[in-house]
Structures are given as structure tokens and as C-alpha cells.
Motif scaffolding. Structure first.
Motif, PDB file in Angstrom:
ATOM      1  N   PHE A 105      -7.943   7.699  -6.494  1.00  0.00           N
ATOM      2  CA  PHE A 105      -7.818   7.665  -5.037  1.00  0.00           C
ATOM      3  C   PHE A 105      -7.578   9.035  -4.408  1.00  0.00           C
ATOM      4  O   PHE A 105      -7.703   9.182  -3.193  1.00  0.00           O
ATOM      5  CB  PHE A 105      -6.711   6.682  -4.669  1.00  0.00           C
ATOM      6  N   LEU A 107       0.637   8.309  -0.540  1.00  0.00           N
ATOM      7  CA  LEU A 107       0.660   9.458  -1.443  1.00  0.00           C
ATOM      8  C   LEU A 107       0.080  10.656  -0.708  1.00  0.00           C
ATOM      9  O   LEU A 107      -1.129  10.723  -0.495  1.00  0.00           O
ATOM     10  CB  LEU A 107      -0.204   9.177  -2.686  1.00  0.00           C
ATOM     11  N   PHE A 142       0.856  -1.189   0.000  1.00  0.00           N
ATOM     12  CA  PHE A 142       0.000   0.000   0.000  1.00  0.00           C
ATOM     13  C   PHE A 142       0.899   1.249   0.000  1.00  0.00           C
ATOM     14  O   PHE A 142       1.474   1.598   1.031  1.00  0.00           O
ATOM     15  CB  PHE A 142      -0.859  -0.066   1.274  1.00  0.00           C
ATOM     16  N   PRO A 143       1.041   1.951  -1.138  1.00  0.00           N
ATOM     17  CA  PRO A 143       1.885   3.153  -1.153  1.00  0.00           C
ATOM     18  C   PRO A 143       1.241   4.297  -0.356  1.00  0.00           C
ATOM     19  O   PRO A 143       0.035   4.302  -0.140  1.00  0.00           O
ATOM     20  CB  PRO A 143       1.947   3.531  -2.639  1.00  0.00           C
ATOM     21  N   TYR A 191       0.449  15.057  -0.243  1.00  0.00           N
ATOM     22  CA  TYR A 191       1.076  16.341  -0.521  1.00  0.00           C
ATOM     23  C   TYR A 191       1.436  16.977   0.821  1.00  0.00           C
ATOM     24  O   TYR A 191       0.550  17.331   1.595  1.00  0.00           O
ATOM     25  CB  TYR A 191       0.113  17.234  -1.310  1.00  0.00           C
ATOM     26  N   TYR A 240      -6.140  20.421   2.639  1.00  0.00           N
ATOM     27  CA  TYR A 240      -6.494  19.583   1.492  1.00  0.00           C
ATOM     28  C   TYR A 240      -8.016  19.506   1.376  1.00  0.00           C
ATOM     29  O   TYR A 240      -8.730  19.486   2.373  1.00  0.00           O
ATOM     30  CB  TYR A 240      -5.931  18.181   1.692  1.00  0.00           C
ATOM     31  N   ARG A 284     -10.802   8.972   7.137  1.00  0.00           N
ATOM     32  CA  ARG A 284     -10.731   9.360   5.727  1.00  0.00           C
ATOM     33  C   ARG A 284     -12.004   8.947   5.023  1.00  0.00           C
ATOM     34  O   ARG A 284     -12.750   8.102   5.517  1.00  0.00           O
ATOM     35  CB  ARG A 284      -9.531   8.716   5.033  1.00  0.00           C
ATOM     36  N   CYS A 295      -5.062   4.538  -7.996  1.00  0.00           N
ATOM     37  CA  CYS A 295      -4.423   5.854  -7.867  1.00  0.00           C
ATOM     38  C   CYS A 295      -4.028   6.370  -9.242  1.00  0.00           C
ATOM     39  O   CYS A 295      -3.582   5.610 -10.104  1.00  0.00           O
ATOM     40  CB  CYS A 295      -3.190   5.740  -6.972  1.00  0.00           C
ATOM     41  N   HIS A 299      -1.860   6.928   6.286  1.00  0.00           N
ATOM     42  CA  HIS A 299      -2.995   6.579   5.424  1.00  0.00           C
ATOM     43  C   HIS A 299      -4.277   7.296   5.842  1.00  0.00           C
ATOM     44  O   HIS A 299      -5.355   6.979   5.341  1.00  0.00           O
ATOM     45  CB  HIS A 299      -3.212   5.068   5.394  1.00  0.00           C
ATOM     46  N   LYS A 339      -7.865  11.924   3.085  1.00  0.00           N
ATOM     47  CA  LYS A 339      -7.280  11.543   4.376  1.00  0.00           C
ATOM     48  C   LYS A 339      -7.426  12.693   5.378  1.00  0.00           C
ATOM     49  O   LYS A 339      -7.546  13.842   5.002  1.00  0.00           O
ATOM     50  CB  LYS A 339      -5.795  11.199   4.189  1.00  0.00           C
ATOM     51  N   SER A 388     -10.337  10.197  -2.290  1.00  0.00           N
ATOM     52  CA  SER A 388     -10.526   9.602  -0.962  1.00  0.00           C
ATOM     53  C   SER A 388      -9.687  10.398   0.034  1.00  0.00           C
ATOM     54  O   SER A 388      -8.474  10.198   0.162  1.00  0.00           O
ATOM     55  CB  SER A 388     -10.117   8.123  -0.965  1.00  0.00           C
TER      56      SER A 388
END
Ligand SMILES: Nc1nc2c(c(=O)[nH]1)N[C@H]1C(S)=C(S)[C@@H](COP(=O)(O)O)O[C@H]1N2
Ligand SMILES: [Mo]
Length: 209
Positions: A164, A36, A33-34, A38, A122, A156, A82, A151, A169, A167
Motif C-alpha cells: 500500500f 500510515l 482502516f489504519p 510519514y 513523498y 490519491r 500494507c 487517507h 496520498k 498508493s
């Protein structure tokens, strides 16, 4: 034998699931599970955490962590996709089903869009009818455990039918709106609709003028 066999086996597996219609165009399968994000992972404090609903609702409301986690939950297993081209199959989530959640405060008929507001600014926007699908969660568990901070812990959104980034977080607020409000990545040129099976990755930004 080694690496080449693995690569070829993975290619064949991807081709097979693509043919079955399960892997969207331009995506590859990942097992791990990466993360990601910002910017940095925001700190959390469950003692002060809350979730608010605002905008076109009958009763604006607020839940603290104890209140939110006492709501009935649903579990579901779904694929996620993603825009950076990884997909993961059969991910397991638990949280409050969005379509049940809205019954707690009532959505006004004028509401057409849901904007998720998160820690550190975000945001992301999803049409209300997409949010009302039976696979959309306000999720706080993944694979049977509380979400990892990276995550999205404490909470989330999970919107499996969109790329993704939709979705959100570290969710803190849900705004119900009559007008669409493109979020963080949407304003930056990512596609407003973001359906992986239509490969809606980016678009010319036309809603700004
Ligand atoms: N608040 C917040 N939510 C976010 C992001 C973010 O940077 N901040 N990144 C998005 C992007 S681009 C993706 S692909 C997914 C990644 O989720 P993951 O890190 O759990 O894999 O979260 C989305 N939600
Ligand atoms: Mo992403």
C-alpha cells in the motif's frame, strides 16, 4: 466467552482465507482502516489544488479540482495490503480509472515508469504496465464518502496489486519516465516491485550503484 475465543476465531478465519489464496503470506486481516503516514497530514486548499502530468506524454496537462472531479469515474471493490502486515478486504473506492485518464494526454511509447509526486515530497514509482491494470484509480472517494484528510484527500492513487505504500496520498503530479526512479520508501530499502503475494517487502539497494 471472551477474548481467547475471538483470537482463535480470527486465526481460523485468517487461515481459511490464506488457504483460499486471498490473504498474502505474513499478513493479518484488519477491520478498521489504519493511517500510515510519514510526517504530518498536509493541509489542502481546493482553490489552489491542481494535478499535473509531466514527462513522456504527448501533451503535458493540468487539472484543477473542478476539472478533475468532472471526469468520469469508476467504482471498485478491492483488497489492500500494507507492508506493516495488515490487509483489509473489500475496500470500496471511487475515482478516475488510470487507463482512461491517460487517453486525455497520450503516453509516449518510450514511457515505462510512472512516478507519483505528492505534497511534502513523498514519491513512489510503479511500472506503467502495472498502472494500466483495470484496478488502478486516481481515487477521491472511499466507502462512498470523500477521502478523510489522513487517507489522502483530495486525491490519491490506488494500486491494489502492490503493497500500500505504492498508493500515493495527496497526489499532485504524475511523471511518465523512460527510466525508473525509486521513490521515498524504495530508496530507503523497501522493495522496488512490492508484490504482496511474493512477499517483496524489502531488498538490498542495488540501484544506487
Ligand atoms: N504522500 C504519502 N503517501 C503515502 C504515505 C505517506 O506517508 N505519504 N504512506 C504510504 C504508506 S506506507 C501506506 S501503508 C499507505 C497508507 O494509507 P492509509 O493511511 O490511507 O492507510 O499510504 C501510502 N501513501
Ligand atoms: Mo505502509
Amino acid at each position: 466467552m471472551g477474548l481467547l475465543d475471538d483470537v482463535l476465531r480470527r486465526r481460523r478465519e485468517e487461515e481459511r482465507v490464506r488457504m483460499e489464496g486471498r490473504l498474502p503470506p505474513g499478513q493479518s486481516l484488519t477491520q478498521k482502516f489504519p493511517v500510515l503516514t510519514y510526517g504530518p497530514t498536509p493541509a489542502y486548499d481546493l482553490a489552489t489544488w491542481d494535478l499535473r502530468v509531466v514527462g513522456e506524454v504527448e501533451r503535458p496537462m493540468r487539472w484543477n479540482w473542478a476539472e478533475f472531479t468532472s471526469l468520469p469515474t469508476a467504482k471498485l471493490t478491492t483488497d489492500i495490503h500494507c507492508v506493516t502486515r495488515w490487509s483489509m478486504f473489500d475496500t470500496q473506492w471511487e475515482g478516475v480509472l488510470f487507463r482512461d485518464f491517460v487517453k486525455l494526454f497520450g503516453v509516449k511509447p518510450a514511457a515505462k515508469h510512472v512516478i507519483a509526486h505528492c505534497e511534502a515530497g513523498y514519491s513512489t514509482n510503479v511500472p506503467l504496465d502495472v498502472m494500466m491494470d483495470d484496478d488502478v484509480l486516481l481515487a477521491y472517494k472511499f466507502g462512498g464518502e470523500y477521502l478523510e484528510p489522513d487517507h489522502g484527500f483530495p486525491l490519491r492513487t490506488l494500486v491494489p496489486k502492490r503493497y500500500f505504500w505504492k498508493s500515493a496520498k495527496w497526489l499532485r503530479g504524475l511523471e511518465f519516465s523512460t527510466v525508473d526512479k525509486p521513490g521515498f520508501w524504495e530508496v530507503a530499502g523497501y522493495h522496488n516491485n512490492a508484490d504482496p503475494f511474493k512477499e517483496e517487502r524489502t531488498q538490498r539497494i542495488s540501484y544506487l550503484w
